[in-house]
Design a protein around this motif. Structure first.
Motif, mmCIF file in Angstrom:
data_model
loop_
_atom_site.group_PDB
_atom_site.id
_atom_site.type_symbol
_atom_site.label_atom_id
_atom_site.label_comp_id
_atom_site.label_asym_id
_atom_site.label_seq_id
_atom_site.Cartn_x
_atom_site.Cartn_y
_atom_site.Cartn_z
ATOM 1 N N LEU A 40 0.826 -1.202 0.000
ATOM 2 C CA LEU A 40 0.000 0.000 0.000
ATOM 3 C C LEU A 40 0.862 1.254 0.000
ATOM 4 O O LEU A 40 0.645 2.174 -0.812
ATOM 5 C CB LEU A 40 -0.911 -0.005 1.230
ATOM 6 C CG LEU A 40 -1.626 1.306 1.570
ATOM 7 C CD1 LEU A 40 -2.582 1.689 0.458
ATOM 8 C CD2 LEU A 40 -2.337 1.192 2.914
ATOM 9 N N LEU A 41 1.841 1.329 0.887
ATOM 10 C CA LEU A 41 2.694 2.508 0.971
ATOM 11 C C LEU A 41 3.533 2.682 -0.290
ATOM 12 O O LEU A 41 3.801 3.820 -0.716
ATOM 13 C CB LEU A 41 3.601 2.405 2.198
ATOM 14 C CG LEU A 41 2.878 2.378 3.551
ATOM 15 C CD1 LEU A 41 3.884 2.220 4.689
ATOM 16 C CD2 LEU A 41 2.036 3.633 3.751
ATOM 17 N N LEU A 42 3.930 1.573 -0.897
ATOM 18 C CA LEU A 42 4.701 1.632 -2.144
ATOM 19 C C LEU A 42 3.910 2.349 -3.226
ATOM 20 O O LEU A 42 4.424 3.249 -3.913
ATOM 21 C CB LEU A 42 5.072 0.214 -2.582
ATOM 22 C CG LEU A 42 5.697 0.063 -3.969
ATOM 23 C CD1 LEU A 42 7.073 0.706 -4.001
ATOM 24 C CD2 LEU A 42 5.789 -1.407 -4.361
ATOM 25 N N LEU A 46 5.116 6.121 -3.687
ATOM 26 C CA LEU A 46 6.202 6.031 -4.661
ATOM 27 C C LEU A 46 5.719 5.965 -6.108
ATOM 28 O O LEU A 46 6.297 6.610 -6.983
ATOM 29 C CB LEU A 46 7.081 4.810 -4.356
ATOM 30 C CG LEU A 46 7.795 4.809 -3.004
ATOM 31 C CD1 LEU A 46 8.646 3.556 -2.859
ATOM 32 C CD2 LEU A 46 8.648 6.059 -2.852
ATOM 33 N N LEU A 47 4.675 5.165 -6.362
ATOM 34 C CA LEU A 47 4.241 4.941 -7.735
ATOM 35 C C LEU A 47 2.954 5.664 -8.100
ATOM 36 O O LEU A 47 2.724 5.965 -9.269
ATOM 37 C CB LEU A 47 4.058 3.426 -7.970
ATOM 38 C CG LEU A 47 5.280 2.548 -7.673
ATOM 39 C CD1 LEU A 47 4.940 1.085 -7.898
ATOM 40 C CD2 LEU A 47 6.451 2.957 -8.558
ATOM 41 N N GLY A 48 2.119 5.940 -7.120
ATOM 42 C CA GLY A 48 0.803 6.491 -7.415
ATOM 43 C C GLY A 48 0.800 7.910 -7.935
ATOM 44 O O GLY A 48 -0.169 8.347 -8.565
ATOM 45 N N GLY A 49 1.897 8.655 -7.718
ATOM 46 C CA GLY A 49 1.934 10.041 -8.159
ATOM 47 C C GLY A 49 1.833 10.205 -9.664
ATOM 48 O O GLY A 49 1.424 11.259 -10.151
ATOM 49 N N GLY A 50 2.191 9.160 -10.403
ATOM 50 C CA GLY A 50 2.145 9.245 -11.866
ATOM 51 C C GLY A 50 0.874 8.691 -12.467
ATOM 52 O O GLY A 50 0.772 8.593 -13.694
ATOM 53 N N ILE A 51 -0.093 8.310 -11.653
ATOM 54 C CA ILE A 51 -1.331 7.710 -12.150
ATOM 55 C C ILE A 51 -2.477 8.683 -11.917
ATOM 56 O O ILE A 51 -2.714 9.118 -10.784
ATOM 57 C CB ILE A 51 -1.618 6.374 -11.448
ATOM 58 C CG1 ILE A 51 -0.460 5.390 -11.661
ATOM 59 C CG2 ILE A 51 -2.920 5.756 -11.967
ATOM 60 C CD1 ILE A 51 -0.620 4.073 -10.942
ATOM 61 N N GLU A 52 -3.169 9.048 -12.982
ATOM 62 C CA GLU A 52 -4.299 9.961 -12.877
ATOM 63 C C GLU A 52 -5.591 9.164 -12.761
ATOM 64 O O GLU A 52 -5.812 8.206 -13.502
ATOM 65 C CB GLU A 52 -4.356 10.877 -14.100
ATOM 66 C CG GLU A 52 -3.163 11.812 -14.224
ATOM 67 C CD GLU A 52 -3.299 12.756 -15.403
ATOM 68 O OE1 GLU A 52 -4.354 12.709 -16.091
ATOM 69 O OE2 GLU A 52 -2.356 13.536 -15.643
#
Length: 262
Positions: A40-42, A46-52
């Motif tokens: 979840l934290l990953l 880390l990765l969710g910032g690039g997903i709209e």
């Protein structure tokens, strides 16, 4: 009624065996509870910032998907535990004792469901800590939790059957690896519309996708547009898929258990 009472008592004894394992080896339980939190934290940081996503808040979108993925990842623990008991002769020992024949299966199922409830509770607390919220009222939130546990209950039977049928350690390891693609090939973390057409269709019809989409709707969290029939009827499929899985794998599990000595 007497036979039913003894079957329940024997099943509870097998469930308590799992509690004894937890107290003797708490590290394994803690690692199992923390693993979904790390995933979840990953994705959240880390990765969710690039997903709209619709609504712009990926964490609100992510949490129902992570809840559903945790239900699927629990499948790994079920078939691994069952397979280890069969391989080490523990199941044969149980079968030789004067106990209900259903106790091994029912006890395993009860222990895994209790573990799932604990894991889901930990994940919900972590979700609240990072800003997620259930915005559609407590009744709908409880219904969403019920759908998640309904999926886990169905997958229990699949895990029990796999554990009884596949006793080779190498095959068990291969199955553990395959659980991951099944979890990621869904709408839990990203939209099927971003995938190639044929792959997106598979993701849309993944039972995990139906449960994740239905949970988002019930929690009041953002989701993807309903571009396909499966996405538009996620709630109905979230009820139907686990029913179908249980109807198929529960009888297969009972038959596999009865045929162990053949």
């Amino acid at each position: 009624m007497n036979r039913l009472t003894w079957a329940l008592a024997d099943g509870w004894t097998v469930t308590r065996r799992e509690f004894t394992h937890w107290s003797a080896n708490p590290g394994q339980l803690i690692a199992g509870l923390l693993f979904p939190v790390m995933v979840l934290l990953l994705f959240a940081y880390l990765l969710g910032g690039g997903i709209e996503v619709p609504g712009g808040d990926y964490r609100e979108f992510l949490m129902p998907g992570m809840f559903a993925m945790t239900m699927v990842f629990g499948l790994e623990g079920t078939f691994t535990a069952i397979g280890n008991d069969v391989t080490k002769g523990v199941t044969d020992r149980f079968r030789s004792l004067p106990m209900a024949s259903s106790a091994v299966v029912s006890g395993r199922a009860a222990a895994d469901m209790l573990t799932t409830v604990l894991s889901l509770a930990v994940l919900i607390v972590c979700g609240l800590a990072i800003g997620w919220s259930a915005d559609n009222g407590p009744g709908n939130a409880l219904a969403a939790v019920g759908l998640l546990l309904w999926l886990r209950f169905a997958l229990l039977w699949m895990g029990i059957w796999l554990g009884l049928k596949i006793r080779n350690p190498e095959a068990v390891m291969a199955l553990q690896i395959l659980v991951w693609p099944i979890g990621f090939l869904s709408n839990a973390l990203t939209s099927p519309a971003t995938m190639p057409g044929w792959l997106g269709a598979i993701a849309d019809w993944n039972p995990l996708s139906s449960t994740a989409a239905a949970a988002r709707e019930l929690f009041g969290n953002p989701g993807w547009p309903n571009d396909s029939w499966a996405a538009a009827h996620a709630l109905e499929l979230a009820l139907a898929w686990p029913l179908l899985i249980t109807a198929v794998f529960a009888p297969l599990s009972v038959r596999a258990y009865r045929n162990l000595s053949r």
